[in-house]
Design a protein around this motif. Structure first.
Motif, PDB file in Angstrom:
ATOM      1  N   LEU A 178       0.825  -1.197   0.000  1.00 55.75           N
ATOM      2  CA  LEU A 178       0.000   0.000   0.000  1.00 55.75           C
ATOM      3  C   LEU A 178       0.863   1.252   0.000  1.00 55.75           C
ATOM      4  N   SER A 179       1.930   1.205   0.768  1.00 54.50           N
ATOM      5  CA  SER A 179       2.840   2.348   0.818  1.00 54.50           C
ATOM      6  C   SER A 179       3.436   2.622  -0.550  1.00 54.50           C
ATOM      7  N   GLU A 180       3.829   1.567  -1.254  1.00 53.68           N
ATOM      8  CA  GLU A 180       4.393   1.730  -2.590  1.00 53.68           C
ATOM      9  C   GLU A 180       3.363   2.289  -3.569  1.00 53.68           C
ATOM     10  N   LEU A 181       2.148   1.776  -3.493  1.00 53.34           N
ATOM     11  CA  LEU A 181       1.099   2.245  -4.401  1.00 53.34           C
ATOM     12  C   LEU A 181       0.708   3.690  -4.098  1.00 53.34           C
ATOM     13  N   PHE A 182       0.635   4.007  -2.817  1.00 50.91           N
ATOM     14  CA  PHE A 182       0.299   5.372  -2.423  1.00 50.91           C
ATOM     15  C   PHE A 182       1.390   6.337  -2.874  1.00 50.91           C
ATOM     16  N   TRP A 183       2.631   5.947  -2.662  1.00 51.92           N
ATOM     17  CA  TRP A 183       3.783   6.749  -3.090  1.00 51.92           C
ATOM     18  C   TRP A 183       3.758   6.935  -4.612  1.00 51.92           C
ATOM     19  N   ALA A 184       3.516   5.846  -5.338  1.00 49.42           N
ATOM     20  CA  ALA A 184       3.472   5.915  -6.803  1.00 49.42           C
ATOM     21  C   ALA A 184       2.386   6.881  -7.273  1.00 49.42           C
ATOM     22  N   SER A 185       1.237   6.847  -6.606  1.00 53.76           N
ATOM     23  CA  SER A 185       0.143   7.741  -6.972  1.00 53.76           C
ATOM     24  C   SER A 185       0.528   9.202  -6.738  1.00 53.76           C
ATOM     25  N   LEU A 186       1.170   9.467  -5.607  1.00 56.77           N
ATOM     26  CA  LEU A 186       1.597  10.834  -5.308  1.00 56.77           C
ATOM     27  C   LEU A 186       2.682  11.296  -6.277  1.00 56.77           C
ATOM     28  N   HIS A 187       3.624  10.413  -6.563  1.00 61.01           N
ATOM     29  CA  HIS A 187       4.704  10.779  -7.483  1.00 61.01           C
ATOM     30  C   HIS A 187       4.142  11.082  -8.875  1.00 61.01           C
ATOM     31  N   GLY A 188       3.230  10.243  -9.337  1.00 64.19           N
ATOM     32  CA  GLY A 188       2.620  10.489 -10.637  1.00 64.19           C
ATOM     33  C   GLY A 188       1.866  11.808 -10.662  1.00 64.19           C
ATOM     34  N   THR A 189       1.142  12.094  -9.586  1.00 60.91           N
ATOM     35  CA  THR A 189       0.416  13.359  -9.501  1.00 60.91           C
ATOM     36  C   THR A 189       1.375  14.540  -9.505  1.00 60.91           C
ATOM     37  N   ALA A 190       2.462  14.419  -8.748  1.00 60.26           N
ATOM     38  CA  ALA A 190       3.445  15.503  -8.692  1.00 60.26           C
ATOM     39  C   ALA A 190       4.059  15.758 -10.062  1.00 60.26           C
ATOM     40  N   GLU A 191       4.456  14.701 -10.752  1.00 63.10           N
ATOM     41  CA  GLU A 191       5.101  14.855 -12.051  1.00 63.10           C
ATOM     42  C   GLU A 191       4.130  15.384 -13.108  1.00 63.10           C
ATOM     43  N   LEU A 192       2.924  14.868 -13.110  1.00 61.75           N
ATOM     44  CA  LEU A 192       1.952  15.313 -14.112  1.00 61.75           C
ATOM     45  C   LEU A 192       1.508  16.747 -13.865  1.00 61.75           C
ATOM     46  N   THR A 193       1.519  17.155 -12.620  1.00 64.32           N
ATOM     47  CA  THR A 193       1.223  18.560 -12.317  1.00 64.32           C
ATOM     48  C   THR A 193       2.387  19.450 -12.716  1.00 64.32           C
ATOM     49  N   ARG A 194       3.605  19.009 -12.421  1.00 67.39           N
ATOM     50  CA  ARG A 194       4.795  19.797 -12.749  1.00 67.39           C
ATOM     51  C   ARG A 194       4.915  20.028 -14.250  1.00 67.39           C
ATOM     52  N   THR A 195       4.586  19.008 -15.041  1.00 69.39           N
ATOM     53  CA  THR A 195       4.695  19.109 -16.499  1.00 69.39           C
ATOM     54  C   THR A 195       3.413  19.633 -17.150  1.00 69.39           C
ATOM     55  N   ARG A 196       2.488  20.120 -16.302  1.00 71.58           N
ATOM     56  CA  ARG A 196       1.251  20.758 -16.749  1.00 71.58           C
ATOM     57  C   ARG A 196       0.313  19.815 -17.500  1.00 71.58           C
ATOM     58  N   ARG A 197       0.464  18.530 -17.257  1.00 70.54           N
ATOM     59  CA  ARG A 197      -0.509  17.566 -17.800  1.00 70.54           C
ATOM     60  C   ARG A 197      -1.765  17.559 -16.947  1.00 70.54           C
ATOM     61  N   PHE A 198      -1.609  17.840 -15.657  1.00 71.00           N
ATOM     62  CA  PHE A 198      -2.731  17.996 -14.735  1.00 71.00           C
ATOM     63  C   PHE A 198      -2.893  19.471 -14.407  1.00 71.00           C
ATOM     64  N   PRO A 199      -4.103  20.020 -14.504  1.00 71.31           N
ATOM     65  CA  PRO A 199      -4.308  21.418 -14.105  1.00 71.31           C
ATOM     66  C   PRO A 199      -4.194  21.558 -12.589  1.00 71.31           C
ATOM     67  N   PRO A 200      -3.390  22.483 -12.094  1.00 71.16           N
ATOM     68  CA  PRO A 200      -3.195  22.648 -10.651  1.00 71.16           C
ATOM     69  C   PRO A 200      -4.482  22.940  -9.890  1.00 71.16           C
ATOM     70  N   ALA A 201      -5.456  23.525 -10.542  1.00 65.59           N
ATOM     71  CA  ALA A 201      -6.682  23.932  -9.845  1.00 65.59           C
ATOM     72  C   ALA A 201      -7.430  22.754  -9.221  1.00 65.59           C
ATOM     73  N   GLN A 221      -6.020  20.092  -7.745  1.00 67.00           N
ATOM     74  CA  GLN A 221      -5.131  19.299  -6.903  1.00 67.00           C
ATOM     75  C   GLN A 221      -5.808  18.841  -5.607  1.00 67.00           C
ATOM     76  N   LYS A 222      -6.574  19.703  -4.973  1.00 71.66           N
ATOM     77  CA  LYS A 222      -7.263  19.306  -3.740  1.00 71.66           C
ATOM     78  C   LYS A 222      -8.230  18.158  -3.997  1.00 71.66           C
ATOM     79  N   ASN A 223      -8.899  18.195  -5.145  1.00 69.99           N
ATOM     80  CA  ASN A 223      -9.834  17.123  -5.479  1.00 69.99           C
ATOM     81  C   ASN A 223      -9.097  15.810  -5.722  1.00 69.99           C
ATOM     82  N   ARG A 224      -7.925  15.889  -6.336  1.00 67.60           N
ATOM     83  CA  ARG A 224      -7.134  14.667  -6.554  1.00 67.60           C
ATOM     84  C   ARG A 224      -6.713  14.050  -5.227  1.00 67.60           C
TER      85      ARG A 224
END
Length: 210
Positions: A165-188, A190-193
């Motif tokens: 679970l820790s690995e999956l949770f970490w992977a989800s956060l890392h993916g969210t961080a990277e996709l937000t950084r590269t503007r694939r995810f709109p920052p607005a 983020q709280k909902n994610r």
């Protein structure tokens, strides 16, 4: 006794110089990117000769590795603070938010930790203690694999749940961080994610509404 004090001072001076080199590398990278971080540039930045730098770090990669390890130490501390100041039910969300804030506030540091080709071991006997301590903050969120029904159905082996679970949770956060950084995810959104991710990992299925 005097020789001991002299040796202690030498060691302290060495630690100070190492810290100055690492701080300079981080400062340049955050402003200009990692390609600008060279031994020559660092020597100019902190007024040390290149031989002095090489007396502390074998090469550029060793400097970047020290930066990455320091980043994991800071990330672990940020997550631990977030986890300890909240109850278990809200700790998952607090840690997720702290992780994403860290990634957004220091993008070059985060890049060194996860994207640069550095010789850092993950998940084995050679893993630095700073990395272990950071990962432990995820493990503490899921003691003994105690999770919501949605996730427990996906991971039926209770003995393996906590780290998986820790690995999956970490992977989800890392993916969210990277996709937000590269503007694939709109920052607005983020709280909902974060809210949806927390529900996925903690709520029973009848209550799960992304």
């Amino acid at each position: 006794m005097a020789s001991t004090r002299i040796e202690e001072r030498k060691q302290q001076d060495k630690l100070v110089r190492r810290s100055q080199i690492v701080r300079a590398a981080r400062r340049i990278a955050e402003a200009e990117g990692w390609p600008s971080v060279t031994v020559r540039r660092l020597a100019d930045e902190i007024a040390y000769s290149q031989p002095v730098l090489y007396s502390h770090f074998a090469n550029r990669e060793a400097i970047l590795t020290a930066v990455a390890v320091e980043g994991f130490q800071e990330l672990g501390a940020a997550m631990e603070e977030a986890r300890k100041r909240t109850r278990r039910g809200s700790a998952v969300e607090a840690v997720a938010a702290a992780y994403l804030r860290f990634a957004a506030s220091s993008p070059a540091l985060y890049e060194a930790m996860f994207s640069l080709s550095l010789d850092i071991s993950f998940g084995d006997d050679q893993t630095p203690s700073e990395l272990r301590a950071a990962f432990l903050q995820f493990v503490e969120l899921f003691p003994k694999g105690e999770v919501g029904d949605v996730t427990s159905q996906l991971l039926p082996q209770r003995s393996m749940r906590s780290e998986l679970l820790s690995e999956l949770f970490w992977a989800s956060l890392h993916g969210t961080a990277e996709l937000t950084r590269t503007r694939r995810f709109p920052p607005a959104r983020q709280k909902n994610r974060v809210s949806g991710l927390v529900k996925l990992f903690t709520l029973p299925p009848q209550e799960f509404q992304p």
